[in-house]
Scaffold this active site. Sequence first.
Site, PDB file in Angstrom:
ATOM      1  N   ARG A  74       0.867  -1.174   0.000  1.00 40.32           N
ATOM      2  CA  ARG A  74       0.000   0.000   0.000  1.00 40.32           C
ATOM      3  C   ARG A  74       0.904   1.224   0.000  1.00 40.32           C
ATOM      4  NH1 ARG A  74      -1.280   2.152   4.629  1.00 40.32           N
ATOM      5  NH2 ARG A  74      -1.324   0.153   5.704  1.00 40.32           N
ATOM      6  N   HIS A 108      -3.173   4.527   5.000  1.00 38.17           N
ATOM      7  CA  HIS A 108      -4.351   3.674   5.157  1.00 38.17           C
ATOM      8  C   HIS A 108      -5.644   4.477   5.039  1.00 38.17           C
ATOM      9  CE1 HIS A 108      -6.126  -0.158   6.185  1.00 38.17           C
ATOM     10  NE2 HIS A 108      -6.936   0.462   7.026  1.00 38.17           N
ATOM     11  N   TYR A 121       5.103   5.481  10.095  1.00 34.95           N
ATOM     12  CA  TYR A 121       5.549   4.169  10.548  1.00 34.95           C
ATOM     13  C   TYR A 121       6.276   3.392   9.449  1.00 34.95           C
ATOM     14  CZ  TYR A 121       1.001   3.522   8.349  1.00 34.95           C
ATOM     15  OH  TYR A 121      -0.057   3.582   7.472  1.00 34.95           O
TER      16      TYR A 121
END
Length: 193
Positions: free
Chosen positions: A133, A137, A145
């Site tokens: 990805r 998100h 992160y």
Amino acid sequence: ANQFGSFSGSLGPPLSYATGAALAAKLQRSGGVSLVLFGDGTVNSGLFHESLSLASMLRLAAIFVCQNNQYAISTPASVAVPGSVLKRGQGYGMVAVQVDGNDVLAVNEAVREAADRGRKGEGPTFIDALTYRVGGHWITDRSPYRDAEEVKAWAARDPIQRLSRILIGEGALSEDDIAATTLEAASRTEAEL
């Protein structure tokens, strides 16, 4: 083709919908095959385990495709999923394969083979489509992160760009065809927002 959407904020229910659809196809002897897509974080849900267990036990024509983008929201799958995603499918005694999820042709072939197996009564298939990805998100997720170099390396493997190069190389499409299709898709997306 019958389609069920992902009607829940929880990501497990579509697995049970696909399992139910495969059971209905078996009972009706329709020759139908169900397919469900989900992320690697979903392999920890109870519905994942219940659905794969039932599909395997009843030898249902179901295809479980894990879009293994390596992050369950912000948690690396290496932390969130003890063992490997692929072994989750293998653990239910079904055919389980890993494919390059950024290779459209490889994914298509894996799904075709799984559908053929299902129609022959050979039961379900688990496909671990290893991908990434590139964006966050959610819309405001800046992904602190993840390592920027990791994101950059995966962005270079974009599946649409890879398929476009193949189609141009084979003479199936021109660069102008690709540009026109990209523009049309962007226009349609903008109109629906």
